[in-house]
Design a protein around this motif. Structure first.
Motif, mmCIF file in Angstrom:
data_model
loop_
_atom_site.group_PDB
_atom_site.id
_atom_site.type_symbol
_atom_site.label_atom_id
_atom_site.label_comp_id
_atom_site.label_asym_id
_atom_site.label_seq_id
_atom_site.Cartn_x
_atom_site.Cartn_y
_atom_site.Cartn_z
ATOM 1 N N GLN A 1 0.843 -1.199 0.000
ATOM 2 C CA GLN A 1 0.000 0.000 0.000
ATOM 3 C C GLN A 1 0.872 1.240 0.000
ATOM 4 O O GLN A 1 1.866 1.299 0.729
ATOM 5 C CB GLN A 1 -0.916 0.019 1.225
ATOM 6 C CG GLN A 1 -1.986 -1.021 1.189
ATOM 7 C CD GLN A 1 -2.963 -0.854 2.335
ATOM 8 O OE1 GLN A 1 -2.855 0.066 3.142
ATOM 9 N NE2 GLN A 1 -3.928 -1.750 2.412
ATOM 10 N N TYR A 2 0.487 2.207 -0.806
ATOM 11 C CA TYR A 2 1.249 3.447 -0.933
ATOM 12 C C TYR A 2 0.307 4.634 -0.896
ATOM 13 O O TYR A 2 -0.847 4.549 -1.316
ATOM 14 C CB TYR A 2 2.030 3.460 -2.256
ATOM 15 C CG TYR A 2 3.068 2.378 -2.332
ATOM 16 C CD1 TYR A 2 4.344 2.593 -1.840
ATOM 17 C CD2 TYR A 2 2.768 1.136 -2.869
ATOM 18 C CE1 TYR A 2 5.300 1.593 -1.884
ATOM 19 C CE2 TYR A 2 3.712 0.139 -2.916
ATOM 20 C CZ TYR A 2 4.972 0.371 -2.422
ATOM 21 O OH TYR A 2 5.915 -0.609 -2.461
ATOM 22 N N THR A 3 0.826 5.732 -0.411
ATOM 23 C CA THR A 3 0.086 6.985 -0.418
ATOM 24 C C THR A 3 0.716 7.890 -1.460
ATOM 25 O O THR A 3 1.930 8.100 -1.443
ATOM 26 C CB THR A 3 0.143 7.662 0.970
ATOM 27 O OG1 THR A 3 -0.380 6.753 1.936
ATOM 28 C CG2 THR A 3 -0.650 8.942 0.980
ATOM 29 N N VAL A 4 -0.097 8.395 -2.356
ATOM 30 C CA VAL A 4 0.379 9.304 -3.393
ATOM 31 C C VAL A 4 -0.469 10.563 -3.372
ATOM 32 O O VAL A 4 -1.618 10.546 -2.924
ATOM 33 C CB VAL A 4 0.341 8.659 -4.799
ATOM 34 C CG1 VAL A 4 1.308 7.508 -4.887
ATOM 35 C CG2 VAL A 4 -1.063 8.207 -5.156
ATOM 36 N N GLN B 1 -4.758 6.580 -1.430
ATOM 37 C CA GLN B 1 -4.182 5.359 -0.874
ATOM 38 C C GLN B 1 -4.425 4.266 -1.916
ATOM 39 O O GLN B 1 -5.561 4.004 -2.283
ATOM 40 C CB GLN B 1 -4.868 5.017 0.454
ATOM 41 C CG GLN B 1 -4.218 3.926 1.237
ATOM 42 C CD GLN B 1 -2.971 4.401 1.955
ATOM 43 O OE1 GLN B 1 -2.796 5.575 2.207
ATOM 44 N NE2 GLN B 1 -2.104 3.470 2.266
ATOM 45 N N VAL B 2 -3.340 3.685 -2.422
ATOM 46 C CA VAL B 2 -3.457 2.652 -3.449
ATOM 47 C C VAL B 2 -2.753 1.382 -2.986
ATOM 48 O O VAL B 2 -1.890 1.426 -2.117
ATOM 49 C CB VAL B 2 -2.869 3.127 -4.802
ATOM 50 C CG1 VAL B 2 -3.671 4.278 -5.375
ATOM 51 C CG2 VAL B 2 -1.416 3.494 -4.666
ATOM 52 N N GLU B 3 -3.147 0.287 -3.601
ATOM 53 C CA GLU B 3 -2.584 -0.997 -3.234
ATOM 54 C C GLU B 3 -2.293 -1.792 -4.502
ATOM 55 O O GLU B 3 -3.104 -1.825 -5.424
ATOM 56 C CB GLU B 3 -3.590 -1.761 -2.371
ATOM 57 C CG GLU B 3 -3.179 -3.149 -1.989
ATOM 58 C CD GLU B 3 -4.250 -3.825 -1.142
ATOM 59 O OE1 GLU B 3 -3.890 -4.303 -0.060
ATOM 60 O OE2 GLU B 3 -5.416 -3.887 -1.561
ATOM 61 N N LEU C 1 -3.240 -1.793 -9.917
ATOM 62 C CA LEU C 1 -3.463 -0.963 -8.734
ATOM 63 C C LEU C 1 -4.934 -0.974 -8.351
ATOM 64 O O LEU C 1 -5.810 -0.896 -9.216
ATOM 65 C CB LEU C 1 -3.041 0.477 -9.002
ATOM 66 C CG LEU C 1 -1.572 0.809 -8.901
ATOM 67 C CD1 LEU C 1 -1.326 2.257 -9.256
ATOM 68 C CD2 LEU C 1 -1.039 0.525 -7.515
ATOM 69 N N ARG C 2 -5.177 -1.014 -7.056
ATOM 70 C CA ARG C 2 -6.536 -0.896 -6.545
ATOM 71 C C ARG C 2 -6.580 0.357 -5.683
ATOM 72 O O ARG C 2 -5.746 0.545 -4.791
ATOM 73 C CB ARG C 2 -6.917 -2.116 -5.707
ATOM 74 C CG ARG C 2 -8.341 -2.041 -5.155
ATOM 75 C CD ARG C 2 -8.693 -3.296 -4.410
ATOM 76 N NE ARG C 2 -8.045 -3.391 -3.130
ATOM 77 C CZ ARG C 2 -8.564 -2.945 -1.980
ATOM 78 N NH1 ARG C 2 -9.742 -2.369 -1.953
ATOM 79 N NH2 ARG C 2 -7.891 -3.072 -0.850
ATOM 80 N N LEU C 3 -7.537 1.220 -5.950
ATOM 81 C CA LEU C 3 -7.705 2.451 -5.187
ATOM 82 C C LEU C 3 -8.426 2.130 -3.880
ATOM 83 O O LEU C 3 -9.514 1.562 -3.886
ATOM 84 C CB LEU C 3 -8.506 3.459 -6.010
ATOM 85 C CG LEU C 3 -8.685 4.841 -5.425
ATOM 86 C CD1 LEU C 3 -7.336 5.529 -5.242
ATOM 87 C CD2 LEU C 3 -9.577 5.672 -6.312
ATOM 88 N N ILE C 4 -7.802 2.482 -2.762
ATOM 89 C CA ILE C 4 -8.395 2.211 -1.450
ATOM 90 C C ILE C 4 -9.194 3.417 -0.969
ATOM 91 O O ILE C 4 -10.324 3.286 -0.530
ATOM 92 C CB ILE C 4 -7.299 1.847 -0.427
ATOM 93 C CG1 ILE C 4 -6.600 0.564 -0.862
ATOM 94 C CG2 ILE C 4 -7.888 1.695 0.956
ATOM 95 C CD1 ILE C 4 -5.375 0.235 -0.055
ATOM 96 N N SER C 5 -8.582 4.604 -1.055
ATOM 97 C CA SER C 5 -9.289 5.800 -0.605
ATOM 98 C C SER C 5 -8.744 7.031 -1.310
ATOM 99 O O SER C 5 -7.618 7.048 -1.789
ATOM 100 C CB SER C 5 -9.150 5.976 0.916
ATOM 101 O OG SER C 5 -7.802 6.227 1.252
ATOM 102 N N VAL C 6 -9.583 8.060 -1.362
ATOM 103 C CA VAL C 6 -9.204 9.352 -1.926
ATOM 104 C C VAL C 6 -9.730 10.429 -0.985
ATOM 105 O O VAL C 6 -10.902 10.412 -0.613
ATOM 106 C CB VAL C 6 -9.818 9.575 -3.332
ATOM 107 C CG1 VAL C 6 -9.445 10.946 -3.865
ATOM 108 C CG2 VAL C 6 -9.401 8.499 -4.292
ATOM 109 N N ASP C 7 -8.843 11.330 -0.586
ATOM 110 C CA ASP C 7 -9.237 12.448 0.275
ATOM 111 C C ASP C 7 -8.704 13.737 -0.321
ATOM 112 O O ASP C 7 -7.570 13.779 -0.802
ATOM 113 C CB ASP C 7 -8.648 12.304 1.688
ATOM 114 C CG ASP C 7 -9.177 11.091 2.416
ATOM 115 O OD1 ASP C 7 -10.381 10.838 2.325
ATOM 116 O OD2 ASP C 7 -8.367 10.401 3.060
ATOM 117 N N THR C 8 -9.501 14.793 -0.275
ATOM 118 C CA THR C 8 -8.999 16.113 -0.628
ATOM 119 C C THR C 8 -8.327 16.670 0.621
ATOM 120 O O THR C 8 -8.976 16.877 1.638
ATOM 121 C CB THR C 8 -10.144 17.046 -1.076
ATOM 122 O OG1 THR C 8 -10.762 16.471 -2.221
ATOM 123 C CG2 THR C 8 -9.626 18.428 -1.420
#
Length: 193
Positions: free
Chosen positions: A63-66, A168-170, A177-184
């Protein structure tokens, strides 16, 4: 053949150094031999060869945060080429520091705290200078306007608003890649500055 080897030797750096400055020649050869020997026995002798200083083992994670920067409602900042890495760093690093300090840490600038509470206590002669080594509150408040101006120069057009998304992607087993979450995490609008 021997004549050719002799010619190569006489044109070499080592021969010219030996003939020009024997002290320098001995110094360079000793440095080379000592460095080679110390590296062979895994002894770190100089800061230039302390390989751990430049790298460390990264923990295994899938998992990575971009962060993505969107500007003027629908344009994504994309810097695809590796030779533009410095340009990418100059956009993303100040932004990351701002988001980390002002949003995630709610204004707690840990580097300033470290300087004042730890380093300053051990070196009291530097206490008057320490505030100049850190980012001041008025500089933090000017960051959004500066960032819009800087980003405008980088993308070549006037930037009126910026959305910064933290994703947050995995990585999946098949490499996708699977998108876990997106936040502004940050929104800057020129009209509200």
């Amino acid at each position: 053949m021997a004549m050719q080897r002799s010619h190569i030797w006489k044109d070499s750096y080592w021969y010219r150094t030996y003939k020009t400055n024997r002290f320098l020649f001995v110094f360079v050869v000793l440095f080379f031999v000592c460095s080679l020997g110390s590296n062979l026995i895994k002894l770190e002798t100089t800061p230039f060869f302390v390989w751990r200083m430049y790298s460390a083992k990264l923990p295994e994670t899938n998992q990575y945060t971009v962060q993505e920067i969107w500007y003027n409602q629908n344009k994504l900042v994309v810097i695809p080429n590796t030779w533009q890495e410095s340009r990418k760093l100059m956009i993303f690093d100040p932004l990351h520091l701002y988001i980390h300090t002002q949003i995630d840490q709610k204004g707690n600038y840990s580097f300033k705290n470290y300087l004042l509470e730890n380093w300053g206590q051990r070196h009291p002669a530097f206490l008057p200078v320490l505030p100049q080594l850190t980012i001041q509150p008025d500089q933090w408040s000017r960051f959004p306007g500066w960032f819009l101006s800087y980003l405008s120069k980088q993308v070549g057009e006037e930037v009126d608003e910026v959305h910064v998304l933290r994703k947050q992607v995995e990585y999946q087993k098949n490499g996708s890649l699977r998108l876990i979450s997106v936040d502004t995490v940050l929104y800057i609008n020129r009209s509200t500055l």
